[in-house]
Design a protein around this motif. Structure first.
Motif, PDB file in Angstrom:
ATOM      1  N   THR A   1      40.866  45.194  30.405  1.00 15.03           N
ATOM      2  CA  THR A   1      39.747  44.824  31.025  1.00 15.03           C
ATOM      3  C   THR A   1      38.575  44.438  29.884  1.00 15.03           C
ATOM      4  N   VAL A   2      38.501  45.320  28.801  1.00 15.32           N
ATOM      5  CA  VAL A   2      37.572  44.611  27.794  1.00 15.32           C
ATOM      6  C   VAL A   2      37.920  43.508  27.086  1.00 15.32           C
ATOM      7  N   ALA A   3      39.035  43.096  26.902  1.00 14.22           N
ATOM      8  CA  ALA A   3      39.673  41.979  26.370  1.00 14.22           C
ATOM      9  C   ALA A   3      39.199  40.852  27.248  1.00 14.22           C
ATOM     10  N   LEU A   4      39.488  40.821  28.668  1.00 16.11           N
ATOM     11  CA  LEU A   4      39.150  39.786  29.645  1.00 16.11           C
ATOM     12  C   LEU A   4      37.445  39.610  29.675  1.00 16.11           C
ATOM     13  N   SER A   5      36.713  40.621  29.625  1.00 14.73           N
ATOM     14  CA  SER A   5      35.223  40.666  29.742  1.00 14.73           C
ATOM     15  C   SER A   5      34.843  39.682  28.422  1.00 14.73           C
ATOM     16  N   VAL A   6      35.473  40.151  27.110  1.00 15.02           N
ATOM     17  CA  VAL A   6      35.035  39.288  26.090  1.00 15.02           C
ATOM     18  C   VAL A   6      35.318  37.796  26.096  1.00 15.02           C
ATOM     19  N   ALA A   7      36.708  37.715  26.622  1.00 17.10           N
ATOM     20  CA  ALA A   7      37.113  36.233  26.551  1.00 17.10           C
ATOM     21  C   ALA A   7      36.156  35.365  27.551  1.00 17.10           C
ATOM     22  N   LEU A   8      35.629  35.930  28.614  1.00 19.36           N
ATOM     23  CA  LEU A   8      34.848  35.487  29.564  1.00 19.36           C
ATOM     24  C   LEU A   8      33.474  35.238  28.951  1.00 19.36           C
ATOM     25  N   ALA A   9      33.115  36.135  28.338  1.00 18.53           N
ATOM     26  CA  ALA A   9      31.825  35.935  27.657  1.00 18.53           C
ATOM     27  C   ALA A   9      31.391  34.907  26.791  1.00 18.53           C
TER      28      ALA A   9
ATOM     29  N   GLY B   1      34.487  39.834  34.037  1.00 19.42           N
ATOM     30  CA  GLY B   1      35.567  40.572  33.587  1.00 19.42           C
ATOM     31  C   GLY B   1      35.713  41.921  34.145  1.00 19.42           C
ATOM     32  N   MET B   2      34.849  42.886  34.042  1.00 13.45           N
ATOM     33  CA  MET B   2      34.722  43.934  34.698  1.00 13.45           C
ATOM     34  C   MET B   2      35.244  44.147  36.278  1.00 13.45           C
ATOM     35  N   ILE B   3      34.631  43.374  36.789  1.00 16.08           N
ATOM     36  CA  ILE B   3      35.144  43.294  38.196  1.00 16.08           C
ATOM     37  C   ILE B   3      36.474  42.931  38.418  1.00 16.08           C
ATOM     38  N   LEU B   4      37.014  41.808  37.617  1.00 23.05           N
ATOM     39  CA  LEU B   4      38.344  41.434  37.726  1.00 23.05           C
ATOM     40  C   LEU B   4      39.317  42.207  37.145  1.00 23.05           C
ATOM     41  N   GLY B   5      38.965  43.077  36.223  1.00 21.58           N
ATOM     42  CA  GLY B   5      39.674  44.096  35.570  1.00 21.58           C
ATOM     43  C   GLY B   5      39.901  45.265  36.480  1.00 21.58           C
ATOM     44  N   THR B   6      38.889  45.628  37.083  1.00 20.11           N
ATOM     45  CA  THR B   6      38.911  47.019  37.828  1.00 20.11           C
ATOM     46  C   THR B   6      39.673  46.412  39.210  1.00 20.11           C
ATOM     47  N   ALA B   7      39.258  45.334  39.942  1.00 20.57           N
ATOM     48  CA  ALA B   7      39.950  44.783  41.169  1.00 20.57           C
ATOM     49  C   ALA B   7      41.463  44.922  40.682  1.00 20.57           C
ATOM     50  N   LEU B   8      41.924  44.339  39.537  1.00 21.66           N
ATOM     51  CA  LEU B   8      43.385  44.189  39.333  1.00 21.66           C
ATOM     52  C   LEU B   8      44.009  45.423  38.759  1.00 21.66           C
ATOM     53  N   GLY B   9      43.265  46.346  38.714  1.00 22.54           N
ATOM     54  CA  GLY B   9      43.783  47.823  38.230  1.00 22.54           C
ATOM     55  C   GLY B   9      44.343  47.796  36.864  1.00 22.54           C
TER      56      GLY B   9
END
Length: 201
Positions: free
Chosen positions: A96-104, A82-90
């Motif tokens: 980014t936190v929401a994406l990381s939580v969902a993927l976790a 999630g952190m990688i995708l959030g950073t890469a997508l800006g």
């Protein structure tokens, strides 16, 4: 004649007592068997009670640690991705936190389902087991590690090539592991959390 009759009567009386003695002995033997059976049942029940963690003190820490590491693996995969995708997508930090939580949650449930499916159950049952086993554990972990990531100054904005970012992420996962382990132990002691997975192993 009288003496012979007396002896004959004594022999008959003694013989007549033998069935009663045998019956009494059999009754005592039955009582001993019943007592031994009761003791065995009590011991067996007590042993099973201890194995399933009837009280928090009887759940070994190794079991709680294993359950927490299992959740931590799924959380770590989801967090990092999630952190990688959030950073890469800006994306914004909140996104980014929401994406990381969902993927976790996705990877945490997936790892548990993989193990349960090996026992031959259907996907629906495996999903129910994963939800019951991991929801609280993953939720606690995500609250903790994302709080750490947001709290550490500059960690979220440091970028994937920064030692600050990876150091903060590693520290956040360590904090999550240390706090979630006793939570998992408490859940297992009450037949919840990863206790529901044990029957499929």
């Amino acid at each position: 004649m009288d003496h012979s009759s007396h002896e004959h009567h004594a022999v008959q009386e003694h013989t007549g007592h033998e069935p009663a003695a045998q019956e009494h002995a059999g009754h005592e033997h039955h009582q001993m068997d019943h007592s031994a059976h009761g003791m065995h049942d009590a011991q067996s029940g007590h042993g099973m009670h201890g194995m399933h963690g009837g009280s928090g003190g009887r759940v070994p820490w190794s079991m709680a640690i294993q359950a927490t590491l299992h959740c931590l693996l799924g959380c770590a995969i989801g967090e990092v991705l999630g952190m990688i995708l959030g950073t890469a997508l800006g994306l914004h930090n909140a996104a980014t936190v929401a994406l990381s939580v969902a993927l976790a949650f996705v990877f945490g449930y997936a790892l548990t389902m993989r193990g349960v499916l090996r026992a031959g159950v259907d996907w629906r049952t495996a999903l129910k087991v994963a939800l019951a086993a991991d929801t609280v554990s993953i939720a606690v972990m995500e609250i903790l590690d994302n709080t750490v990531m947001v709290t550490v100054p500059g960690a979220m904005d440091a970028g994937l090539t920064s030692a600050l970012f990876w150091g903060a992420l590693a520290f956040s996962l360590l904090v999550a592991f240390l706090v979630t382990t006793p939570v998992n132990r408490w859940l297992i002691s009450r037949g919840k959390g990863h206790a529901v997975v044990h029957q499929y192993h």
